[in-house]
Design a protein around this motif. Structure first.
Motif, PDB file in Angstrom:
ATOM      1  N   PRO A  31       8.360 -18.173 -57.682  1.00 45.09           N
ATOM      2  CA  PRO A  31       8.514 -17.424 -56.434  1.00 45.09           C
ATOM      3  C   PRO A  31       8.400 -15.898 -56.554  1.00 45.09           C
ATOM      4  CG  PRO A  31      10.670 -18.024 -57.272  1.00 45.09           C
ATOM      5  CD  PRO A  31       9.662 -18.631 -58.211  1.00 45.09           C
ATOM      6  N   THR A  32       8.263 -15.361 -57.796  1.00 43.37           N
ATOM      7  CA  THR A  32       8.198 -13.903 -57.948  1.00 43.37           C
ATOM      8  C   THR A  32       6.985 -13.359 -57.200  1.00 43.37           C
ATOM      9  OG1 THR A  32       9.102 -14.197 -60.183  1.00 43.37           O
ATOM     10  CG2 THR A  32       8.264 -12.015 -59.610  1.00 43.37           C
ATOM     11  N   PRO A  33       7.168 -12.531 -56.169  1.00 39.90           N
ATOM     12  CA  PRO A  33       6.040 -12.108 -55.325  1.00 39.90           C
ATOM     13  C   PRO A  33       5.096 -11.108 -55.994  1.00 39.90           C
ATOM     14  CG  PRO A  33       8.041 -10.995 -54.629  1.00 39.90           C
ATOM     15  CD  PRO A  33       8.455 -11.988 -55.682  1.00 39.90           C
ATOM     16  N   ARG A  34       5.602 -10.346 -56.962  1.00 43.16           N
ATOM     17  CA  ARG A  34       4.772  -9.327 -57.609  1.00 43.16           C
ATOM     18  C   ARG A  34       5.259  -9.126 -59.049  1.00 43.16           C
ATOM     19  NH1 ARG A  34       8.140  -7.138 -54.007  1.00 43.16           N
ATOM     20  NH2 ARG A  34       6.552  -7.289 -52.399  1.00 43.16           N
ATOM     21  N   ASN A  35       4.439  -8.461 -59.854  1.00 39.13           N
ATOM     22  CA  ASN A  35       4.843  -8.174 -61.241  1.00 39.13           C
ATOM     23  C   ASN A  35       6.181  -7.441 -61.244  1.00 39.13           C
ATOM     24  OD1 ASN A  35       2.401  -9.255 -61.998  1.00 39.13           O
ATOM     25  ND2 ASN A  35       1.427  -7.288 -62.432  1.00 39.13           N
ATOM     26  N   ALA A  36       7.049  -7.848 -62.148  1.00 40.21           N
ATOM     27  CA  ALA A  36       8.395  -7.264 -62.193  1.00 40.21           C
ATOM     28  C   ALA A  36       8.869  -7.221 -63.637  1.00 40.21           C
ATOM     29  CB  ALA A  36       9.362  -8.082 -61.338  1.00 40.21           C
TER      30      ALA A  36
END
Length: 322
Positions: A31-36
């Protein structure tokens, strides 16, 4: 019997479907929407980390993550550090990432010729480092890119920079050519810092080193402009032309008012400048001046040099410069 067989088949199909969904949940897009980035503290447990991953929105459920890790995972412990988590990374790959210990590497870059006051500024500005650090002694830092992890200390990174300089200088000194103008590693470092400031052109670095070496051997003043600037700005750009009063100033660095080397380095020289001082070009040149292309023209005699200076003045006039 036929009914029981059909019921058994349905149970098997449901089980296969449920297993497929579980595998998809574990290995499918997360579910991670963007690089983090995600930080695992020293001594952190898988259970506590799973809770933090859920809170960060990187996994849908901490409870399922812990269950899947037991069933499908390798059982290896997770490792402390900062990790880059790509967008939509699966839960399976997140676990592999944390177990593999391939942490995010941050870098602080020290270019050749940077003065120590700016080295300190760069270390203080580096995001992820902690603690304060004093301005290092000039010339003690080896220019390079240095990796670090979030939470490392600025002093620790500086210590590595300084150990790298000591190691490189010692090795370079051991390989020095006979008959050079400097007699100690420190003298080599001082002269290399002048060479570093005088040219950024690799093809002429050894010739610039030869000019200053020849002048040292003859007991001539080095007359290096950067040594005038150093006491004024501590190595930062002057931002204007040098004043006559500054040329005539008597101090421990101004090589227009003294013979020999200045009191210390005027920047942190790179490997190539150190090498050039310890193996200068086979040149008899004693002078050089800018040639208008970013390089220099060299001369053996003062008459030749004065003629080259006049050509440089003509180039500047043609550019509209004073």
């Amino acid at each position: 019997m036929r009914k029981l067989g059909c019921f058994g088949l349905i149970v098997v199909l449901v089980a296969i479907g449920a297993l497929f969904l579980l595998v998809q949940d574990w290995g499918g897009p997360g579910p991670t929407p963007r690089n983090a980035t995600f930080q695992v503290a020293e001594g952190a447990t898988l259970s506590g980390t799973a809770d933090r991953l859920e809170a960060a929105g990187m996994i849908p459920s901490a409870a399922r993550f812990k269950l899947f890790a037991k069933v499908f995972g390798s059982g290896a412990p997770i490792k402390a550090g900062e990790y880059r988590v790509p967008a939509h990374l699966s839960q399976a790959d997140i676990l592999k990432l944390l177990q593999g210990g391939k942490t995010l590497q941050r870098f602080v870059t020290i270019p050749e010729g940077l003065p120590s006051v700016v080295v300190q500024e760069r270390l203080m500005a580096a995001s992820g480092l902690v603690g304060d650090v004093a301005v290092p002694i000039e010339g003690t830092v080896l220019p390079d890119s240095y990796s670090f992890q979030r939470g490392d200390t600025r002093q620790g990174v500086l210590d590595r920079m300084q150990r790298a300089m000591l190691k490189y200088l010692a090795r370079a000194w051991d390989n020095r050519k006979p008959g050079i103008a400097v007699t100690t590693p420190r003298e080599a470092l001082i002269l290399a810092s002048i060479v570093e400031k005088e040219t950024g052109k690799a093809s002429e670095r050894r010739t610039v080193a030869a000019v200053y070496s020849n002048r040292l051997k003859r007991g001539m003043m080095l007359q290096a402009d950067p040594t005038i600037i150093y006491p004024i700005t501590k190595g930062k750009p002057l931002g204007r032309r040098i004043l006559r009063s500054e040329v005539q100033a008597v101090n421990a660095y101004n090589t227009y008012a003294m013979t020999g080397l200045p009191a210390g380095p005027i920047c942190n020289p790179g490997r190539a400048s150190i090498d050039a001082v310890l193996d200068p070009a086979p040149s008899t040149a004693l002078y050089f001046v800018a040639d208008g292309t970013g390089g220099h023209v060299f001369a053996d005699t003062l008459d030749q040099h004065n003629a080259n200076v006049q050509k440089w003045y003509a180039i500047r006039r043609a550019r509209g410069e004073r």
